[in-house]
Design an enzyme around this catalytic site. Structure first.
Site, PDB file in Angstrom:
ATOM      1  CD  GLU A 161      -3.470  -1.278   0.092  1.00  0.00           C
ATOM      2  OE1 GLU A 161      -3.465   0.007  -0.459  1.00  0.00           O
ATOM      3  OE2 GLU A 161      -3.501  -1.755   0.030  1.00  0.00           O
ATOM      4  CB  CYS A 219      -1.437   7.718   1.418  1.00  0.00           C
ATOM      5  SG  CYS A 219      -3.251   6.596   2.644  1.00  0.00           S
TER       6      CYS A 219
HETATM    7  P1  NAD Z   1       8.653   4.648   4.229  1.00  0.00           P
HETATM    8  O1  NAD Z   1       8.420   3.753   3.064  1.00  0.00           O
HETATM    9  O2  NAD Z   1      10.010   5.400   4.722  1.00  0.00           O
HETATM   10  O3  NAD Z   1       8.704   3.813   5.248  1.00  0.00           O
HETATM   11  C1  NAD Z   1       7.709   2.702   6.160  1.00  0.00           C
HETATM   12  C2  NAD Z   1       8.315   2.137   6.628  1.00  0.00           C
HETATM   13  O4  NAD Z   1       8.356   1.331   6.350  1.00  0.00           O
HETATM   14  C3  NAD Z   1       8.339   2.388   8.063  1.00  0.00           C
HETATM   15  O5  NAD Z   1       8.080   1.728   9.096  1.00  0.00           O
HETATM   16  C4  NAD Z   1       9.906   1.894   7.914  1.00  0.00           C
HETATM   17  O6  NAD Z   1      10.689   1.937   9.188  1.00  0.00           O
HETATM   18  C5  NAD Z   1       9.813   0.594   7.048  1.00  0.00           C
HETATM   19  N1  NAD Z   1      10.715   0.833   5.742  1.00  0.00           N
HETATM   20  C6  NAD Z   1      11.870   1.818   4.794  1.00  0.00           C
HETATM   21  N2  NAD Z   1      13.135   1.065   4.427  1.00  0.00           N
HETATM   22  C7  NAD Z   1      12.198  -0.099   4.336  1.00  0.00           C
HETATM   23  C8  NAD Z   1      12.748  -1.312   4.082  1.00  0.00           C
HETATM   24  N3  NAD Z   1      14.367  -1.722   2.805  1.00  0.00           N
HETATM   25  N4  NAD Z   1      12.599  -2.834   4.565  1.00  0.00           N
HETATM   26  C9  NAD Z   1      12.147  -2.267   5.482  1.00  0.00           C
HETATM   27  N5  NAD Z   1      11.407  -1.880   5.774  1.00  0.00           N
HETATM   28  C10 NAD Z   1      11.879  -0.470   5.441  1.00  0.00           C
HETATM   29  O7  NAD Z   1       7.513   5.712   4.182  1.00  0.00           O
HETATM   30  P2  NAD Z   1       6.740   6.915   5.198  1.00  0.00           P
HETATM   31  O8  NAD Z   1       7.652   8.158   4.878  1.00  0.00           O
HETATM   32  O9  NAD Z   1       7.171   5.952   6.431  1.00  0.00           O
HETATM   33  O10 NAD Z   1       5.111   6.844   5.646  1.00  0.00           O
HETATM   34  C11 NAD Z   1       4.742   7.958   4.568  1.00  0.00           C
HETATM   35  C12 NAD Z   1       5.029   6.582   2.768  1.00  0.00           C
HETATM   36  O11 NAD Z   1       3.876   6.263   3.377  1.00  0.00           O
HETATM   37  C13 NAD Z   1       3.734   7.447   1.741  1.00  0.00           C
HETATM   38  O12 NAD Z   1       4.279   7.691   0.709  1.00  0.00           O
HETATM   39  C14 NAD Z   1       2.337   7.713   1.636  1.00  0.00           C
HETATM   40  O13 NAD Z   1       1.663   7.828   0.740  1.00  0.00           O
HETATM   41  C15 NAD Z   1       2.582   6.237   1.671  1.00  0.00           C
HETATM   42  N6  NAD Z   1       1.633   5.406   2.761  1.00  0.00           N
HETATM   43  C16 NAD Z   1       0.349   4.533   1.980  1.00  0.00           C
HETATM   44  C17 NAD Z   1      -0.572   4.332   2.338  1.00  0.00           C
HETATM   45  C18 NAD Z   1      -1.379   3.465   2.054  1.00  0.00           C
HETATM   46  O14 NAD Z   1      -2.881   2.750   2.130  1.00  0.00           O
HETATM   47  N7  NAD Z   1      -1.300   3.026   0.463  1.00  0.00           N
HETATM   48  C19 NAD Z   1      -1.498   4.949   4.277  1.00  0.00           C
HETATM   49  C20 NAD Z   1       0.146   5.620   5.212  1.00  0.00           C
HETATM   50  C21 NAD Z   1       0.795   5.629   3.870  1.00  0.00           C
END
Ligand code: NAD
Length: 519
Positions: free
Chosen positions: A256, A290
């Site tokens: 997502e 998001c």
């Molecule tokens: P992010 O991708 O930086 O991090 C999300 C999660 O992934 C965090 O827990 C982070 O620690 C982890 N992560 C980061 N790198 C990783 C790796 N290499 N391996 C495993 N885990 C890893 O995103 P963010 O900045 O925390 O969140 C914001 C983003 O999330 C925005 O792009 C937003 O649109 C999206 N989002 C999407 C939805 C949806 O339902 N589509 C909902 C909420 C947020």
């Protein structure tokens, strides 16, 4: 800055919450209160060995949990549902201290859990029940579609809705009979930790749900390598990394991801509703949803009126740091993120965009505040024109024909959410269906689609793979076992019948079955 922390957020409570996180290294991460920048608690960081052990513990508990009758499993979630409502204030306090969002949004976030739990409590018995299908030979053969839990599901959650994503996504995984290992973002680990505590209070076996913490790239590989399925919510870039690793391990995943969501306002829309909706779409959760709106396409005939009213409404918003329901817009999650949002706005201004309101940081409100910002003249060569800004920043554009509006809305790599406003509902729905987006809201921004828990909700294009909610949101956490049952061996040519005759009989049989509507 001086602001009184909510009474429930005591050191003792926070230390109890984080003591659940396995960490043999002794390493910690300073989890801070966003409004003040003060350290709330030292969050233990899990090593790869800690994560492996967390999976082992969960897997052991899962073997027994999967044997519980579904009714008994659902009883836990009925109790959990009432505990979440009972302890709502404490959950809201935790979400607010760790994310800095306005209390109104923190409260709204908590509502997702009872909605998801309530939906699956009612729906799961039907979805997970064995389903009988016809076999290849009528009467003597049949097939049972049965659902087995995958094992232990890894759930990786972002910081923008830490409680909703960490906990809501665990609910169907657990109901389906799986164990769960949750990895929240370091910044926002408190509310998911409390959610798991409440689940155990509701009767969930200890050990079944584990919470591991660490920076994503440190924790992610071990988590994915030990999981039987990965549920990831976060950015598109990280989603690609997760998907690649899950693919190599031949396990399923649901991704997502981000969006660059458009809103189209047709000429017959009710402008009072549109302005209200636009304020929430652009500035709700300080633009860190998001599904929120970063691009607005307004019909020429109403553009000027809408723009003036929207700017006035944005300027009237109460922005501030408070642990009460007064502010309408809160902080961004961190100073780093505020700097990122500011860089998108600066880049847009440098390349010719016009700031109608906002466009600046608000240090007087707190270290990570940014003013609700409305831009005109944003183009695709700007950071704010193509990528997700994920802050309180929105760009206004005009259109004159429906085709033009749809083409502009679709001119993006993302496809998470879209919002279409119009007085003629059928026409608005027709326009909405032309947008390449996993969710489309008619005369609303996002809640109508997202809170309709019976319909799967996910992104298309670069916004994701798979969906949450609906039957699909439960079935994805299961493997299907196809049990074929033959009452009497009738396959192949009967004794003494030449194969050629058998071929003819089979062809006649298939024709008859087609005619009778059996096949
Ligand atoms: P992010 O991708 O930086 O991090 C999300 C999660 O992934 C965090 O827990 C982070 O620690 C982890 N992560 C980061 N790198 C990783 C790796 N290499 N391996 C495993 N885990 C890893 O995103 P963010 O900045 O925390 O969140 C914001 C983003 O999330 C925005 O792009 C937003 O649109 C999206 N989002 C999407 C939805 C949806 O339902 N589509 C909902 C909420 C947020």
């Amino acid at each position: 800055m001086s602001i009184k922390r909510p009474a429930s957020v005591t050191d003792e409570f926070l230390n109890r919450l984080v003591s659940r996180v396995p960490s043999t290294s002794g390493g910690t991460w300073k989890l801070t209160e966003v409004y003040t920048g003060e350290v709330l608690v030292e969050l233990p960081q899990s090593t790869p060995e800690d994560i492996e052990r967390a999976f082992e513990t969960s897997r052991k508990a899962q073997q027994e949990w999967a044997q519980w009758p579904l009714k008994k499993r659902l009883k836990v979630f009925k109790k959990f549902h009432s505990l979440v409502l009972k302890h709502n204030e404490t959950i809201v306090d935790l979400i607010q201290v760790e994310s800095g969002k306005a209390r109104r949004m923190a409260f709204e976030e908590t509502l997702d859990i009872p909605m998801v739990a309530g939906y699956y409590i009612k729906r799961a018995p039907k979805v997970l029940a064995d389903k009988k299908h016809a076999g290849p030979v009528p009467v003597v053969s049949s097939s049972l579609e049965t659902r087995q839990p995958k094992g232990v599901v890894g759930i990786i959650a972002p910081w923008n809705f830490p409680f909703a994503t960490g906990i809501s996504d665990s609910i169907p995984a657990l109901i389906a009979g799986n164990g769960v290992v949750v990895k929240p973002d370091n910044k926002t680990a408190l509310s998911p930790l409390y959610g798991i505590e409440l689940m155990e209070k509701a009767g969930l076996p200890k050990g079944l749900v584990q919470v591991v913490c660490g920076e994503g790239p440190d924790v992610g590989p071990t988590l994915i390598d030990n999981a039987n399925y990965v549920m990831f919510t976060g950015s598109t870039n990280t989603g690609r990394v997760i998907g690649e690793r899950a693919g190599r391990n031949l396990i399923g995943c649901c991704l997502e991801l981000g969006g660059k969501n458009p809103m189209i306002v047709l000429p017959d829309a009710n402008l009072d509703d549109v302005v209200k909706g636009a304020i929430f779409g652009a500035f709700g959760n300080t633009g860190q949803i998001c599904m929120h709106i970063e691009r607005m396409y307004i019909h020429d005939s109403i553009y000027d009126t809408f723009r003036d009213r929207f700017v006035a409404a944005a300027e009237a918003l109460k922005v501030g740091a408070a642990y009460d329901f007064e502010p309408e817009v809160g902080s961004l999650v961190s100073v780093d993120h505020k700097n990122r949002v500011a860089s998108h706005v600066e880049d847009a201004i440098a390349k010719g965009a016009k700031v109608l309101t906002g466009g600046r940081e608000l240090p007087e409100a707190g270290p990570a505040f940014f003013a609700p910002t409305i831009l005109e003249g944003v183009t695709k060569d700007m950071l704010a024109g193509v990528g997700e800004t994920f802050g309180p920043v929105v760009a206004l554009h005009r259109f004159s024909t429906e085709d033009e509006a749809v083409a502009l809305a679709n001119d993006t790599d993302y496809g998470l959410n879209a919002s279409v406003w119009g007085g003629d509902l059928d026409n608005a729905i027709r326009v909405g269906r032309r947008i390449q987006s996993g969710n489309v809201n008619i005369n609303d921004i996002l809640a109508t689609a997202y809170a309709s828990k019976g319909t799967p909700s996910g992104g298309v294009k670069q916004s994701g793979v798979g969906a949450r909610h609906g039957d699909q949101g439960l079935l994805k956490y299961t493997d299907c076992q196809n049990v074929g049952i033959l009452k009497k061996q009738v396959m192949g040519a009967p004794e003494g019948v030449p194969f050629e005759d058998n071929v003819k009989q089979q062809i006649i049989g298939l024709r008859v079955m087609r005619k009778l509507g059996i096949r």
